[in-house]
Design an enzyme around this catalytic site. Structure first.
Site, PDB file in Angstrom:
ATOM      1  N   HIS A   1      -6.838 -16.441   9.975  1.00 55.98           N
ATOM      2  CA  HIS A   1      -7.895 -17.209  10.594  1.00 55.98           C
ATOM      3  C   HIS A   1      -7.942 -18.486   9.635  1.00 55.98           C
ATOM      4  CE1 HIS A   1     -11.996 -18.249  11.511  1.00 55.98           C
ATOM      5  NE2 HIS A   1     -11.879 -17.621  12.414  1.00 55.98           N
TER       6      HIS A   1
ATOM      7  N   ASP B   1     -10.916 -10.160  16.733  1.00 53.21           N
ATOM      8  CA  ASP B   1      -9.988  -9.895  17.896  1.00 53.21           C
ATOM      9  C   ASP B   1      -9.117  -8.917  17.829  1.00 53.21           C
ATOM     10  OD1 ASP B   1     -11.414 -11.936  19.430  1.00 53.21           O
ATOM     11  OD2 ASP B   1     -10.007 -13.485  18.463  1.00 53.21           O
TER      12      ASP B   1
HETATM   13  N1  CMC Z   1       1.193 -13.668  12.110  1.00 56.93           N
HETATM   14  C1  CMC Z   1       1.996 -14.089  11.245  1.00 56.93           C
HETATM   15  N2  CMC Z   1       2.017 -15.169  10.354  1.00 56.93           N
HETATM   16  C2  CMC Z   1       0.766 -15.869  10.384  1.00 56.93           C
HETATM   17  C3  CMC Z   1      -0.277 -15.400  11.320  1.00 56.93           C
HETATM   18  C4  CMC Z   1      -0.031 -14.248  12.192  1.00 56.93           C
HETATM   19  N3  CMC Z   1      -1.151 -14.075  12.814  1.00 56.93           N
HETATM   20  N4  CMC Z   1      -1.298 -16.134  10.866  1.00 56.93           N
HETATM   21  C5  CMC Z   1      -0.672 -17.186  10.071  1.00 56.93           C
HETATM   22  N5  CMC Z   1       0.377 -16.863   9.730  1.00 56.93           N
HETATM   23  C6  CMC Z   1       1.457 -17.596   8.826  1.00 56.93           C
HETATM   24  C7  CMC Z   1       1.722 -18.938   9.383  1.00 56.93           C
HETATM   25  O1  CMC Z   1       3.166 -18.826   9.910  1.00 56.93           O
HETATM   26  C8  CMC Z   1       1.747 -19.316   7.867  1.00 56.93           C
HETATM   27  O2  CMC Z   1       2.823 -19.231   7.268  1.00 56.93           O
HETATM   28  P1  CMC Z   1       3.827 -20.095   6.172  1.00 56.93           P
HETATM   29  O3  CMC Z   1       2.755 -20.649   5.062  1.00 56.93           O
HETATM   30  O4  CMC Z   1       4.848 -19.359   5.654  1.00 56.93           O
HETATM   31  O5  CMC Z   1       4.103 -21.223   7.104  1.00 56.93           O
HETATM   32  C9  CMC Z   1       0.795 -19.152   7.234  1.00 56.93           C
HETATM   33  O6  CMC Z   1       0.583 -17.697   7.591  1.00 56.93           O
HETATM   34  C10 CMC Z   1      -0.555 -20.114   7.142  1.00 56.93           C
HETATM   35  O7  CMC Z   1      -1.001 -19.949   8.612  1.00 56.93           O
HETATM   36  P2  CMC Z   1      -1.450 -21.167   9.567  1.00 56.93           P
HETATM   37  O8  CMC Z   1      -0.754 -21.272  10.881  1.00 56.93           O
HETATM   38  O9  CMC Z   1      -1.091 -22.289   8.626  1.00 56.93           O
HETATM   39  O10 CMC Z   1      -2.817 -20.995   9.513  1.00 56.93           O
HETATM   40  P3  CMC Z   1      -4.027 -21.648  10.391  1.00 56.93           P
HETATM   41  O11 CMC Z   1      -5.099 -21.735   9.857  1.00 56.93           O
HETATM   42  O12 CMC Z   1      -3.326 -22.899  11.054  1.00 56.93           O
HETATM   43  O13 CMC Z   1      -3.965 -20.740  11.475  1.00 56.93           O
HETATM   44  C11 CMC Z   1      -4.527 -19.015  13.321  1.00 56.93           C
HETATM   45  C12 CMC Z   1      -5.166 -19.843  11.819  1.00 56.93           C
HETATM   46  C13 CMC Z   1      -6.062 -18.162  13.712  1.00 56.93           C
HETATM   47  C14 CMC Z   1      -4.416 -20.199  14.266  1.00 56.93           C
HETATM   48  C15 CMC Z   1      -3.549 -18.285  12.886  1.00 56.93           C
HETATM   49  O14 CMC Z   1      -3.671 -17.419  11.934  1.00 56.93           O
HETATM   50  C16 CMC Z   1      -3.125 -17.284  14.298  1.00 56.93           C
HETATM   51  O15 CMC Z   1      -2.312 -17.903  15.163  1.00 56.93           O
HETATM   52  N6  CMC Z   1      -3.428 -15.991  14.349  1.00 56.93           N
HETATM   53  C17 CMC Z   1      -3.276 -15.197  15.370  1.00 56.93           C
HETATM   54  C18 CMC Z   1      -4.008 -15.681  16.557  1.00 56.93           C
HETATM   55  C19 CMC Z   1      -5.407 -15.156  16.271  1.00 56.93           C
HETATM   56  O16 CMC Z   1      -5.767 -14.043  16.119  1.00 56.93           O
HETATM   57  N7  CMC Z   1      -6.388 -15.988  16.514  1.00 56.93           N
HETATM   58  C20 CMC Z   1      -7.906 -15.546  16.372  1.00 56.93           C
HETATM   59  C21 CMC Z   1      -8.795 -16.132  15.521  1.00 56.93           C
HETATM   60  S1  CMC Z   1     -10.317 -15.327  15.239  1.00 56.93           S
HETATM   61  C22 CMC Z   1     -11.108 -15.600  16.786  1.00 56.93           C
HETATM   62  C23 CMC Z   1     -11.590 -16.963  16.898  1.00 56.93           C
HETATM   63  O17 CMC Z   1     -12.373 -17.346  15.973  1.00 56.93           O
HETATM   64  O18 CMC Z   1     -11.149 -17.880  17.915  1.00 56.93           O
END
Ligand code: CMC
Length: 433
Positions: A310, A368
């Protein structure tokens, strides 16, 4: 409005004069540096793709402490709201700032129930869609279309109009979501029944037919109500920011909420519950978890552990805890305590929570991860999960939109850019290119 005693000084290594900027304190949470004069004073913008460090507005509605795993609606912890009240109580709170007393609650419930029907002509909009259309596409279209039916509440400068359209949106969303479902399965639309609670009415519109009524099951209705409470608002997330941005131009609330629904549809946001369930189905068995985790860790695979991670929570999402609890209750009620998908989810969660990759990145289950399993047990088809999320989040969108319209600091949202394209050049005649 906001005042400041402290200042931040921005200094430049090229010898330009330093710039002082006010720092504002919120009631809780991080302070903000007011950079609004930066461009006028320096000719420079800030650069913050994804708004990692940018507060785009002030708000008194919802507060999240991502490190603690805390979520407050108007100061009340989500755990208490989920345990002690129903969804409409949270709606009243988000919209009005205070919890209702008994009389206010009764009046509010009555008001919402009197707006549940949609214009009869809306049926013809549905008929224009393919039966296999994704419900989110149907919702973007039909919610936007509400603006064509309710001209009497479109003046955003009139507080009464804003109030009426807020209630209309909250009340009509369940009807539209249920209609989207009925249309997809080829069953007749079921009209709302106002003597039922918000959630019981929705379940009945979903699952009854003219031939057979839907017996209301309190445990299942309560579970749906909890899903709605947990998803009702989440401060300046992508879809809420979309609603605010759309609304900042003066667009009508139905159009703004349609924009929010479009944003919510994405798999990184509201589409994650659908994606999480599909992921569990694809993994199939506990034996396949290690291979799946290996793929998740491989950056070239493009595989993510859906329902994990998140932008704000760097701790267990408090909503996920409550949703896991609800999952147990619903599965027990339905005699599905040994549901293989739930067992798989529990095993996957345990393995991921102990894995160094997830630990170091502070990746925890979000709401989720479990909400899909609950919804599936309630009989809600996977494609409709995000529609349920939209139905819940409508109150948050509307409350934030109303707050924005009344904010004297509100301006049309207009981000700037760091331009990295071609500088000016001359168009050559086509023969000489
Ligand atoms: N699986 C694997 N790796 C992950 C995941 C995941 N679900 N989420 C983040 N990472 C890794 C990402 O690759 C990055 O790694 P590195 O530092 O090595 O490059 C690190 O963790 C930081 O992630 P980020 O992409 O910079 O984080 P963000 O804040 O931009 O993204 C997110 C947040 C929710 C988009 C992402 O965690 C994600 O895509 N999660 C899966 C989708 C999901 O469950 N979304 C629902 C969110 S809750 C409901 C809502 O409020 O909508």
């Amino acid at each position: 409005m906001i005042t400041s005693d402290t200042k931040a000084t921005l200094s430049f290594s090229d010898g330009s004069a330093p710039l002082e900027m006010p720092i504002y304190k919120g009631s809780i949470g991080p302070d903000v540096i007011d950079i609004r004069k930066l461009y006028a004073a320096t000719g420079m913008f800030t650069y913050d793709p994804g708004f990692m460090s940018t507060a785009a507005c002030n708000s008194a509605i919802t507060y999240i402490d991502g490190d603690k795993g805390e979520l407050l609606y108007r100061g009340y912890p989500i755990e208490q709201l989920a345990a002690k009240g129903d969804f409409l109580e949270s709606c009243y709170l988000l919209l009005n700032g205070e919890l209702p007393n008994l009389t206010q609650k009764k009046e509010f419930d009555y008001l919402v129930s009197r707006h549940t029907m949609v214009h009869e002509q809306m049926q013809f909009f549905f008929r224009g869609f393919r039966r296999d259309a994704h419900p989110m596409s149907v919702l973007v279209g039909t919610v936007g279309a509400l603006a064509s039916f309710y001209h009497d509440s479109l003046d955003i400068n009139d507080p009464h109009h804003r109030e009426v359209s807020a209630i209309r949106l909250i009340a009509k969303m369940p009807t539209l979501v249920a209609m989207a479902y009925k249309y997809s399965v080829g069953q007749p639309f079921v009209y709302p029944k106002n003597e039922l609670s918000f959630s019981a009415n929705f379940m009945r519109m979903m699952f009854s037919t003219p031939c057979e009524d839907y017996p209301v099951n309190d445990v299942l209705v309560r579970a749906l109500d909890r899903i709605l409470i947990l998803h009702a608002d989440h401060e300046q997330n992508a879809s809420t920011s979309t609603v605010r941005l759309a609304g900042s131009s003066g667009a009508n609330p139905f159009a703004c909420i349609a924009a929010g629904i479009a944003c919510l549809w994405g798999p990184a946001h509201g589409g994650a519950n659908e994606a999480a369930l599909s992921m569990l189905e694809k993994i199939g068995s506990v034996d396949h978890i290690p291979e799946f985790i290996r793929q998740v860790k491989d950056k070239n695979s493009g595989v993510k552990l859906m329902g994990f991670g998140h932008r704000v929570y760097k701790n267990y999402d408090p909503r996920a805890k409550l949703m896991r609890e609800t999952c147990y209750e619903v599965l027990a009620e339905l005699g599905l305590a040994n549901d293989p998908l739930f067992k798989l989810a529990m095993a996957l969660e345990k393995i991921a929570l102990e894995d160094e990759y997830f630990v170091t990145r502070k990746l925890y289950p979000n709401v989720d991860f479990y909400s899909g399993i609950v919804q599936r047990a309630l009989g809600i088809p996977t494609a409709l999960f995000t529609g349920i999320f939209a139905m819940a989040r409508t109150v948050g969108w509307v409350a934030q939109w109303k707050e924005m319209i009344s904010d004297p600091e509100q301006k049309i949202g207009r981000p700037r850019q760091l331009f990295i394209g071609e500088p000016v050049r001359t168009v050559k005649p086509i023969e000489s290119r």
